[in-house]
Design an enzyme around this catalytic site. Structure first.
Site, PDB file in Angstrom:
ATOM      1  N   TRP A 159      -2.885  19.369  -5.661  1.00  7.13           N
ATOM      2  CA  TRP A 159      -2.857  17.894  -5.991  1.00  7.13           C
ATOM      3  C   TRP A 159      -2.204  16.826  -5.149  1.00  7.13           C
ATOM      4  O   TRP A 159      -2.306  15.666  -5.286  1.00  7.13           O
ATOM      5  CB  TRP A 159      -2.328  17.719  -7.435  1.00  7.13           C
ATOM      6  CG  TRP A 159      -0.846  18.360  -7.334  1.00  7.13           C
ATOM      7  CD1 TRP A 159      -0.693  19.773  -7.896  1.00  7.13           C
ATOM      8  CD2 TRP A 159       0.449  18.001  -6.899  1.00  7.13           C
ATOM      9  NE1 TRP A 159       0.741  20.318  -7.962  1.00  7.13           N
ATOM     10  CE2 TRP A 159       1.117  19.127  -7.152  1.00  7.13           C
ATOM     11  CE3 TRP A 159       0.907  16.896  -6.542  1.00  7.13           C
ATOM     12  CZ2 TRP A 159       2.429  18.933  -6.702  1.00  7.13           C
ATOM     13  CZ3 TRP A 159       2.217  16.672  -5.932  1.00  7.13           C
ATOM     14  CH2 TRP A 159       3.102  17.801  -6.446  1.00  7.13           C
ATOM     15  N   ASN A 160      -1.623  17.477  -4.080  1.00  2.77           N
ATOM     16  CA  ASN A 160      -0.611  16.661  -3.272  1.00  2.77           C
ATOM     17  C   ASN A 160      -1.425  15.758  -2.495  1.00  2.77           C
ATOM     18  O   ASN A 160      -1.312  14.394  -2.206  1.00  2.77           O
ATOM     19  CB  ASN A 160       0.413  17.019  -2.579  1.00  2.77           C
ATOM     20  CG  ASN A 160       0.051  18.145  -1.510  1.00  2.77           C
ATOM     21  OD1 ASN A 160      -1.024  18.862  -1.722  1.00  2.77           O
ATOM     22  ND2 ASN A 160       1.003  18.526  -0.700  1.00  2.77           N
ATOM     23  N   PRO A 184     -10.493  21.915  -7.694  1.00  3.51           N
ATOM     24  CA  PRO A 184      -9.367  21.122  -7.501  1.00  3.51           C
ATOM     25  C   PRO A 184      -8.463  21.340  -8.437  1.00  3.51           C
ATOM     26  O   PRO A 184      -8.536  22.021  -9.463  1.00  3.51           O
ATOM     27  CB  PRO A 184      -9.936  19.802  -7.485  1.00  3.51           C
ATOM     28  CG  PRO A 184     -11.268  19.804  -8.450  1.00  3.51           C
ATOM     29  CD  PRO A 184     -11.690  21.402  -8.279  1.00  3.51           C
ATOM     30  N   SER A 185      -7.129  21.009  -8.081  1.00  2.00           N
ATOM     31  CA  SER A 185      -6.111  21.119  -8.990  1.00  2.00           C
ATOM     32  C   SER A 185      -6.347  20.352 -10.149  1.00  2.00           C
ATOM     33  O   SER A 185      -6.906  19.274 -10.471  1.00  2.00           O
ATOM     34  CB  SER A 185      -4.964  20.611  -8.496  1.00  2.00           C
ATOM     35  OG  SER A 185      -3.839  20.227  -9.414  1.00  2.00           O
ATOM     36  N   GLU A 186      -5.922  20.955 -11.482  1.00  2.00           N
ATOM     37  CA  GLU A 186      -5.906  20.408 -12.813  1.00  2.00           C
ATOM     38  C   GLU A 186      -5.277  19.048 -12.879  1.00  2.00           C
ATOM     39  O   GLU A 186      -5.740  18.410 -13.549  1.00  2.00           O
ATOM     40  CB  GLU A 186      -5.551  21.358 -13.888  1.00  2.00           C
ATOM     41  CG  GLU A 186      -4.218  21.856 -13.682  1.00  2.00           C
ATOM     42  CD  GLU A 186      -4.278  23.359 -12.792  1.00  2.00           C
ATOM     43  OE1 GLU A 186      -4.968  23.197 -11.834  1.00  2.00           O
ATOM     44  OE2 GLU A 186      -3.203  23.965 -13.027  1.00  2.00           O
ATOM     45  N   GLU A 257      -2.976  29.075   2.523  1.00  2.00           N
ATOM     46  CA  GLU A 257      -2.165  27.841   2.822  1.00  2.00           C
ATOM     47  C   GLU A 257      -1.081  27.593   1.792  1.00  2.00           C
ATOM     48  O   GLU A 257      -1.164  27.020   0.731  1.00  2.00           O
ATOM     49  CB  GLU A 257      -2.764  26.508   3.096  1.00  2.00           C
ATOM     50  CG  GLU A 257      -4.006  26.518   4.266  1.00  2.00           C
ATOM     51  CD  GLU A 257      -3.333  26.511   5.626  1.00  2.00           C
ATOM     52  OE1 GLU A 257      -1.939  26.332   5.843  1.00  2.00           O
ATOM     53  OE2 GLU A 257      -3.855  26.820   6.687  1.00  2.00           O
ATOM     54  N   GLY A 259       3.415  27.680   0.221  1.00  2.00           N
ATOM     55  CA  GLY A 259       4.742  26.841   0.343  1.00  2.00           C
ATOM     56  C   GLY A 259       5.543  26.995   1.496  1.00  2.00           C
ATOM     57  O   GLY A 259       5.294  27.756   2.387  1.00  2.00           O
ATOM     58  N   CYS A 291       3.802  20.251   1.743  1.00  2.00           N
ATOM     59  CA  CYS A 291       4.188  21.676   1.988  1.00  2.00           C
ATOM     60  C   CYS A 291       4.984  21.595   3.216  1.00  2.00           C
ATOM     61  O   CYS A 291       5.902  22.682   3.273  1.00  2.00           O
ATOM     62  CB  CYS A 291       2.926  22.566   2.231  1.00  2.00           C
ATOM     63  SG  CYS A 291       1.906  21.841   3.852  1.00  2.00           S
ATOM     64  N   GLU A 393      12.029  25.772  -2.560  1.00  2.00           N
ATOM     65  CA  GLU A 393      11.170  24.613  -2.289  1.00  2.00           C
ATOM     66  C   GLU A 393      11.290  23.733  -3.468  1.00  2.00           C
ATOM     67  O   GLU A 393      11.218  24.228  -4.529  1.00  2.00           O
ATOM     68  CB  GLU A 393       9.506  25.228  -2.164  1.00  2.00           C
ATOM     69  CG  GLU A 393       8.886  23.740  -1.843  1.00  2.00           C
ATOM     70  CD  GLU A 393       7.181  24.471  -1.651  1.00  2.00           C
ATOM     71  OE1 GLU A 393       6.790  25.241  -2.481  1.00  2.00           O
ATOM     72  OE2 GLU A 393       6.568  23.870  -0.847  1.00  2.00           O
ATOM     73  N   GLY A 466       1.984  31.970   4.136  1.00  2.00           N
ATOM     74  CA  GLY A 466       0.501  32.128   4.166  1.00  2.00           C
ATOM     75  C   GLY A 466       0.037  32.996   5.138  1.00  2.00           C
ATOM     76  O   GLY A 466       0.692  33.151   6.230  1.00  2.00           O
ATOM     77  N   GLU A 470      -6.221  26.235   9.367  1.00  2.00           N
ATOM     78  CA  GLU A 470      -7.032  25.106   8.873  1.00  2.00           C
ATOM     79  C   GLU A 470      -6.946  24.312  10.283  1.00  2.00           C
ATOM     80  O   GLU A 470      -5.925  24.612  11.374  1.00  2.00           O
ATOM     81  CB  GLU A 470      -6.201  24.011   8.128  1.00  2.00           C
ATOM     82  CG  GLU A 470      -6.496  24.682   6.782  1.00  2.00           C
ATOM     83  CD  GLU A 470      -5.930  23.730   5.673  1.00  2.00           C
ATOM     84  OE1 GLU A 470      -5.022  22.922   5.949  1.00  2.00           O
ATOM     85  OE2 GLU A 470      -6.428  23.864   4.469  1.00  2.00           O
TER      86      GLU A 470
HETATM   87  P1  NAD Z   1      -0.653  25.696  -7.448  1.00  2.00           P
HETATM   88  O1  NAD Z   1      -0.651  27.049  -6.659  1.00  2.00           O
HETATM   89  O2  NAD Z   1      -0.119  25.486  -8.645  1.00  2.00           O
HETATM   90  O3  NAD Z   1      -2.319  25.349  -7.540  1.00  2.00           O
HETATM   91  C1  NAD Z   1      -3.073  25.337  -6.470  1.00  2.00           C
HETATM   92  C2  NAD Z   1      -4.780  25.713  -6.665  1.00  2.00           C
HETATM   93  O4  NAD Z   1      -4.899  27.043  -7.342  1.00  2.00           O
HETATM   94  C3  NAD Z   1      -5.108  24.933  -7.966  1.00  2.00           C
HETATM   95  O5  NAD Z   1      -6.340  24.465  -7.895  1.00  2.00           O
HETATM   96  C4  NAD Z   1      -4.863  25.892  -9.342  1.00  2.00           C
HETATM   97  O6  NAD Z   1      -5.570  25.251 -10.591  1.00  2.00           O
HETATM   98  C5  NAD Z   1      -5.250  27.065  -8.703  1.00  2.00           C
HETATM   99  N1  NAD Z   1      -4.760  28.460  -9.235  1.00  2.00           N
HETATM  100  C6  NAD Z   1      -3.500  28.431  -9.786  1.00  2.00           C
HETATM  101  N2  NAD Z   1      -3.417  29.737 -10.269  1.00  2.00           N
HETATM  102  C7  NAD Z   1      -4.588  30.307 -10.043  1.00  2.00           C
HETATM  103  C8  NAD Z   1      -5.064  31.843 -10.200  1.00  2.00           C
HETATM  104  N3  NAD Z   1      -4.332  32.523 -10.723  1.00  2.00           N
HETATM  105  N4  NAD Z   1      -6.261  32.011  -9.535  1.00  2.00           N
HETATM  106  C9  NAD Z   1      -7.051  31.137  -9.094  1.00  2.00           C
HETATM  107  N5  NAD Z   1      -6.735  29.790  -8.724  1.00  2.00           N
HETATM  108  C10 NAD Z   1      -5.448  29.580  -9.288  1.00  2.00           C
HETATM  109  O7  NAD Z   1      -0.322  24.720  -6.319  1.00  2.00           O
HETATM  110  P2  NAD Z   1      -0.132  23.226  -6.543  1.00  2.00           P
HETATM  111  O8  NAD Z   1       1.389  23.030  -7.540  1.00  2.00           O
HETATM  112  O9  NAD Z   1      -1.414  22.432  -6.770  1.00  2.00           O
HETATM  113  O10 NAD Z   1       0.518  22.683  -4.843  1.00  2.00           O
HETATM  114  C11 NAD Z   1       1.959  22.914  -4.579  1.00  2.00           C
HETATM  115  C12 NAD Z   1       1.879  23.829  -3.686  1.00  2.00           C
HETATM  116  O11 NAD Z   1       1.016  23.857  -2.700  1.00  2.00           O
HETATM  117  C13 NAD Z   1       3.165  24.028  -3.088  1.00  2.00           C
HETATM  118  O12 NAD Z   1       3.847  25.060  -2.915  1.00  2.00           O
HETATM  119  C14 NAD Z   1       2.922  23.720  -1.659  1.00  2.00           C
HETATM  120  O13 NAD Z   1       3.838  23.934  -0.718  1.00  2.00           O
HETATM  121  C15 NAD Z   1       1.615  24.075  -1.483  1.00  2.00           C
HETATM  122  N6  NAD Z   1       0.886  23.372  -0.416  1.00  2.00           N
HETATM  123  C16 NAD Z   1       0.762  24.157   0.839  1.00  2.00           C
HETATM  124  C17 NAD Z   1       0.054  23.625   1.789  1.00  2.00           C
HETATM  125  C18 NAD Z   1      -0.173  24.070   3.198  1.00  2.00           C
HETATM  126  O14 NAD Z   1      -0.845  23.626   4.077  1.00  2.00           O
HETATM  127  N7  NAD Z   1       0.187  25.216   3.481  1.00  2.00           N
HETATM  128  C19 NAD Z   1      -0.498  22.212   1.668  1.00  2.00           C
HETATM  129  C20 NAD Z   1      -0.160  21.446   0.518  1.00  2.00           C
HETATM  130  C21 NAD Z   1       0.564  21.956  -0.450  1.00  2.00           C
END
Ligand code: NAD
Length: 504
Positions: A159-160, A184-186, A257, A259, A291, A393, A466, A470
């Protein structure tokens, strides 16, 4: 303004999920509420898609795959340029939508949105230049390689930066000839639906870009769908482990990608004012929710007090408020859960004995923002390497500062833990900065800057942050497989079993 975006900017608009080139009614009435984080009010709802809906979207992507993958890269490139043009034409309203749903300040979103079409233009362009190889080899053969797309792919996004992260993945996947189903994120699902519909408006064939909305269950159903042949996830490390395990079971490739806990190393020979300005940006842009947000500050003894005083003073001056106000420099965090996590980590840092030098005091926000998920930019000094704030984090505007006395100590502290994503090093001695960049664990290292990102600049982490990349050629190639074709050019034919058969 584009009618579609205008529609989605109207609170309460729910047009369903998107597949086969149109919005579709989901299989049941379950919805997810999407909040405006600045006010905590429900802004809209989206469908909570079930496995049935996911299968319908995957089928649409499968149906579109043959034609899309067989298009000449030049023709796909034209489609992607048209898509980029439509995004560019609607930049300010997309920024408005993104600000409303993520709480990111409009100033930030306008700046970010201005560069997004470049990802589509870049991948559209390099895909044209992707050429196989051929070799004349021993024994009278010519071997050649062809690149082939993988099939329908799943893009799971956080979502960020909903649009930026989606477009990074989408541009590479589509340019390579794959079709996509996006989950996408919920917490910030709306802009993905809008982007899919804009892709159709730009002339991309139906079924090439599809979106299912929902939570982890919807994501898991997508990852499990038979016709999905690649999973590209940006999300938390815990999610990464689950998704990568499932992909392992299915033997499909993934990019993860995940945390991080970004070290910021400030040497005594840095341009201190420049380092304060740059690292303030590293830590507090996006309310610390990237991230690679500057999080674990390591500052040399000789400049420690001056640096800490400088960054604390600047953090206190950041203007917090209505994300839509051009004067606002920092918006809220995404949710009550995120705010609670920040508050709990602040409480733990205090209990651990670290000293809070910025962030105390009230937010001073009036209605409707007094209910929003705001957290003041918070700075702790004298954080120790065993403290939670040093190790975990936060994903919010809370930073830790720890002193170091030589480069070995800085490296040991920077490399503590299991993450390996972003790092920035601040020093006027470029040989020293470069030396440190070789020793530090991370996938993206900035010297005397932070957060800079470009379609050509490869991006990705190591270890718990990860794997896979990208941006750049690596991202394009990740979405392709190489087929080897071996042609016999030697005259005549071989007969290995000559004489061994009863007919010989
Ligand atoms: P999240 O892991 O909660 O969700 C990411 C996505 O995965 C969402 O669409 C979610 O619904 C889905 N998801 C969750 N559980 C799942 C499952 N069991 N099976 C399939 N899909 C599932 O992450 P978030 O809270 O949306 O984002 C924050 C995290 O993302 C932080 O840890 C941040 O560091 C990381 N992040 C990493 C990067 C990078 O480039 N490395 C960039 C941005 C954010």
């Amino acid at each position: 303004m584009n009618k579609l975006i205008d529609d989605f900017l109207t609170p309460g608009t729910n047009r369903g999920i998107y597949y086969g080139g149109m919005f579709q009614k989901p299989s049941h009435d379950g919805v997810i509420e999407v909040l405006n984080p600045a006010t905590a009010h429900v802004f809209t709802t989206v469908p909570d898609a079930t496995a049935i809906d996911v299968q319908a979207a995957v089928t649409a992507a499968r149906c579109a795959f043959d034609d899309w993958s067989e298009l000449d890269p030049l023709d796909r490139s034209r489609h992607l340029h048209a898509f980029a043009d439509i995004l560019r034409a609607n930049m300010s309203s997309l920024a408005l939508l993104e600000s409303t749903i993520t709480g990111r300040s409009i100033r930030e979103m306008n700046a970010q949105m201005a560069r997004i079409p470049e990802w589509l233009e870049y991948f559209a362009s390099i895909a044209i230049g992707l050429e196989g190889e051929s070799n004349v080899v021993k024994g009278g053969y010519v071997t050649m390689t062809h690149y082939e797309p993988l099939g329908p792919v799943a893009l799971l996004t956080p979502w960020n930066h909903p649009i930026l992260i989606l477009v990074k993945k989408l541009a590479a996947a589509l340019a390579a000839g794959n079709t996509c189903v996006i989950k996408p994120s919920e917490l910030a699902p709306v802009s993905s639906l809008v982007l899919a519909a804009l892709a159709t408006e730009a002339g991309l064939p139906d079924g090439v870009v599809n979106v299912v909305t929902g939570g982890p269950g919807t994501g898991a159903a997508l990852c499990a769908a038979d016709d999905i042949h690649y999973i590209d996830l940006t999300g938390g490390t815990a999610t990464g482990r689950k998704v990568a395990s499932l992909a392992g079971e299915r033997l499909i490739r993934t990019t993860m990608e995940l945390g991080g806990k970004t070290p910021i190393i400030v040497c005594e020979d840095a341009d201190i004012e420049g380092a304060i300005a740059g690292t303030l940006f590293s830590a507090f842009v996006a309310s610390g929710q990237t991230c690679v947000s500057g999080a674990r500050f390591l500052v040399h003894d000789k400049i420690y007090d001056r640096f800490v005083a400088g960054i604390a003073a600047r953090a206190e001056q950041i203007t917090i408020g209505d994300p839509m106000d051009e004067a606002t420099q920092m918006g809220p965090v995404i949710s009550q859960k995120s705010k609670d996590r920040c508050m709990s980590m602040i409480a733990q840092a205090k209990a651990d004995g670290a000293k809070m030098v910025a962030g105390a005091g009230s937010l001073g926000l009036s209605d409707p923002f007094s209910n929003g998920f705001y957290v003041r930019p918070t700075v702790f000094k004298d954080v120790e390497p065993h403290h939670e704030l040093f190790l975990e984090e936060v994903f919010g505007p809370v930073i830790s500062i720890t002193r170091f006395s030589d480069d070995d100590e800085a490296m040991e502290m920077a490399n503590t833990g299991t993450f390996g994503l972003g790092v920035s090093i601040w020093s006027r001695d470029i040989a020293r900065a470069h030396r440190l960049s070789l020793k530090v664990r991370g996938g993206v290292v900035w010297l005397n800057d932070h957060h800079r990102n470009d379609p050509r600049s490869v991006w990705g982490g190591v270890r718990d942050s990860g794997f896979g990349k990208e941006n750049g050629w690596d991202a394009l190639r990740a979405y392709l497989t190489k087929k080897s074709v071996i042609v016999r050019t030697a005259a005549g034919h071989d007969d290995w079993f000559k004489g061994s058969s009863r007919y010989g």
